[in-house]
Design an enzyme around this catalytic site. Structure first.
Site, mmCIF file in Angstrom:
data_model
loop_
_atom_site.group_PDB
_atom_site.id
_atom_site.type_symbol
_atom_site.label_atom_id
_atom_site.label_comp_id
_atom_site.label_asym_id
_atom_site.label_seq_id
_atom_site.Cartn_x
_atom_site.Cartn_y
_atom_site.Cartn_z
ATOM 1 N N ASP A 114 -8.387 -2.012 -36.342
ATOM 2 C CA ASP A 114 -7.006 -1.889 -35.896
ATOM 3 C C ASP A 114 -6.731 -0.490 -35.355
ATOM 4 O O ASP A 114 -7.075 0.511 -35.989
ATOM 5 C CB ASP A 114 -6.069 -2.178 -37.076
ATOM 6 C CG ASP A 114 -4.611 -2.160 -36.683
ATOM 7 O OD1 ASP A 114 -4.178 -3.070 -35.964
ATOM 8 O OD2 ASP A 114 -3.907 -1.221 -37.106
ATOM 9 N N GLU A 140 -27.281 -0.447 -40.211
ATOM 10 C CA GLU A 140 -28.047 -0.674 -41.435
ATOM 11 C C GLU A 140 -27.996 -2.137 -41.865
ATOM 12 O O GLU A 140 -28.790 -2.565 -42.722
ATOM 13 C CB GLU A 140 -27.503 0.199 -42.565
ATOM 14 C CG GLU A 140 -27.664 1.697 -42.359
ATOM 15 C CD GLU A 140 -27.075 2.483 -43.521
ATOM 16 O OE1 GLU A 140 -27.018 1.918 -44.651
ATOM 17 O OE2 GLU A 140 -26.646 3.631 -43.319
#
Length: 557
Positions: A211, A270
């Site tokens: 956002d 990751e």
């Protein structure tokens, strides 16, 4: 049609997000499972078969975190908690498992630039100027006359600075007073925020909608200069809102934000197969989209408000999209025609009840280069709900009434059954009313009608996922001709020609002789290609295949 066994098993691979269609769920208004008038996570679980039947790739859940709900979840008081009105962490885990079983990826909203003033971090920070979290938020001394440090305006009205008597300083809030901005210039804040993101990655989410991501860092504490005209396009940014009177040079979209995005991307890398889509609101939103997604080490994709305004003529769309393509390079856009912050598409673009036009607009959205966000209810053609002032709950609508009526009109509950109480959203009085006019557009009514907008969009989405050129291909635009937007999509050995008639009358124009009708195209693709001519009905849609190296494969520009 909705089936017990989902039709769509989804696309796999680390780059599933590239060209994906993401269905946005506003949980408060999707389905109430516990009978309190507010949608919840169990309600989403109960309706996953419906979502899978749409042939989308993923869901995006608007905030469900612990919050005092001043801005309906975009004011987070605990990044790791599920607000009790939506359920529990266990409910969320079950939702992820159930979605994955249906081939649906799960992305969640993350509000990183600010928290609630009820967050434990802010509660400590505001106590003094020398506590361990004193510098975790943006604090500044007043000017000598006691005025705020700068002239920066908050999107929801008034100064972006709020005086705090505990510290005798102002804190920055780009949105509500109850939403203080975090200080991303503090390395401890960055590490803490990345830890909150990692928490959800460990729980199995596939990505994040970020956002107002360009608000994470602020610049020098200097006054923003005035604008020559009043900007529109972001939440409540209209002539009645002072926010639009400034050029926002110092309060957002700062170069330092790129370093944070690179840290965030490194974390996501990751976890192979996860993704990020950033919301950006800026005077140069196309430039920000490009900068935030280029290079493969920042956001995976970004979207702006350029398609969320009122302008939608084909020339405007052509010019905006070609400008985007000229700037984005190896970046990747995400496009949306609606969301929880803007007037419903059917009303905003003036086509309420016009199924042909709504089919055209969906075809336009789904043939562009980029990924797509589809807001709940757009597949039904829902209109903006007309609410009275006493029905409003959105702080922006209450503040700026009557010039701006806020965002409640696009957030009313989804109608599931035409003849059921509250459209089968809830047995209790809903938090926002279900408009009577929405009941005629209910899921059960459209699901059983082969000619409905719902089924047309299902067919188009099923068709699109089998066209590599539409999902991942390059794009080339041709000049608009007689209100027809023309483009080409190509990927490896597949080349598709697309023509979209934005006029309410038929059009006939020259077309490549090598164009061939697609045998598997859905019924809403109703243009006729023959003998070097393309015939398009009003709001007509045409998609054809064409060989890559044909001498007769070029549009007559």
């Amino acid at each position: 049609m909705i089936t017990e066994t989902p039709q769509y098993l989804g696309r796999q691979g680390a780059d599933w997000w590239r060209g994906a269609v993401i269905y946005q769920i506003y949980p408060r208004s999707f389905q109430d499972a516990n009978g309190d008038g507010i949608g919840d996570l169990q309600g989403v679980i109960d309706r996953l078969d419906y979502i899978a039947s749409l042939n989308v790739d993923a869901i995006w859940l608007s905030p469900f975190f612990t919050s005092p709900m001043k801005d309906f979840g975009y004011d987070v008081s605990d990044y790791r908690g599920v607000d009790p009105m939506f359920g529990t962490l266990e409910d969320f885990d079950r939702l992820v498992e159930a979605a994955h079983a249906r081939g649906l990826k799960v992305t969640i909203d993350q509000v990183l630039s600010h928290t609630s003033d009820q967050h434990a971090w802010f509660q400590v920070s505001r106590q003094s100027r020398d506590n361990p979290k004193a510098d975790w938020y943006v604090w500044a001394d007043p000017k000598p006359d006691g005025a705020p440090p700068t002239n920066w305006q908050a999107i929801f009205g008034g100064s972006a600075w709020q005086w705090d008597t505990r510290r005798c300083q102002y804190y920055l809030h780009n949105f509500l007073i109850e939403q203080p901005d975090l200080n991303f210039r503090n390395p401890e804040v960055v590490e803490a925020i990345l830890g909150e993101v990692r928490f959800w990655l460990e729980r199995g989410v596939d990505g994040f909608r970020l956002d107002a991501i360009n608000f994470c860092t602020h610049g020098e504490l200097k006054d923003n200069p005035p604008r020559d005209d009043v900007a529109e396009g972001f939440i409540g940014v209209r002539p009645d809102n002072p926010y639009g009177y400034q050029r926002h040079l110092y309060d957002k979209t700062q170069p330092e934000n790129l370093a944070f995005l690179e840290r965030l991307r490194a974390l996501l890398d990751e976890y192979p197969g996860t993704t990020s889509v950033g919301e950006v609101g800026d005077d140069d939103s196309l430039g920000v989209m490009a900068a935030y997604t280029q290079g493969g080490n920042r956001l995976h994709m970004a979207y702006s408000f350029d398609l969320l305004g009122e302008r939608h003529d084909p020339t405007f769309l052509h010019d905006m999209l070609t400008a985007m393509e000229a700037r984005i390079g190896d970046g990747w856009p995400c496009w949306a025609l609606g969301n929880h912050d803007v007037t419903r598409l059917a009303t905003r673009w003036g086509v309420e009840g016009n199924a042909a036009a709504l089919r055209l607009y969906m075809a336009f959205l789904l043939t562009q280069r980029g990924s797509v966000c589809l807001y709940q209810g757009e597949e039904l053609g829902l209109t903006e709900a007309e609410l009275t002032f006493d029905q409003l709950v959105d702080p922006a609508g209450i503040t700026f009434w009557p010039a701006y009526k806020g965002r409640d009109g696009c957030r009313t509950p989804l109608p599931w059954q035409a003849n059921a109480l509250n459209g089968d959203f809830s047995p209790a009085t809903p938090w926002l009313p279900v408009p009577d006019e929405h009941l005629d557009l209910a899921v059960d009514r459209q699901d059983s009608d082969p000619q409905s907008l719902l089924n047309a969009i299902r067919d188009l989405l099923a068709f699109r996922r089998d066209q590599p050129a539409l999902v991942k291909g390059e794009i080339r635009y041709h000049p608009v001709r007689d209100e027809v937007l023309r483009l080409e999509r190509s990927y490896r050995d597949q080349r598709l020609l697309v023509a979209l008639n934005f006029a309410d009358t038929p059009r006939e124009l020259p077309a490549p002789r090598a164009a061939r009708t697609l045998a598997n195209a859905p019924a809403l693709v109703n243009g006729r290609w023959q003998a070097g001519t393309l015939e398009l009905p009003a709001y007509g849609i045409a998609i054809a295949r064409c060989t890559i190296d044909s001498e007769e494969a070029s549009w007559d520009d």
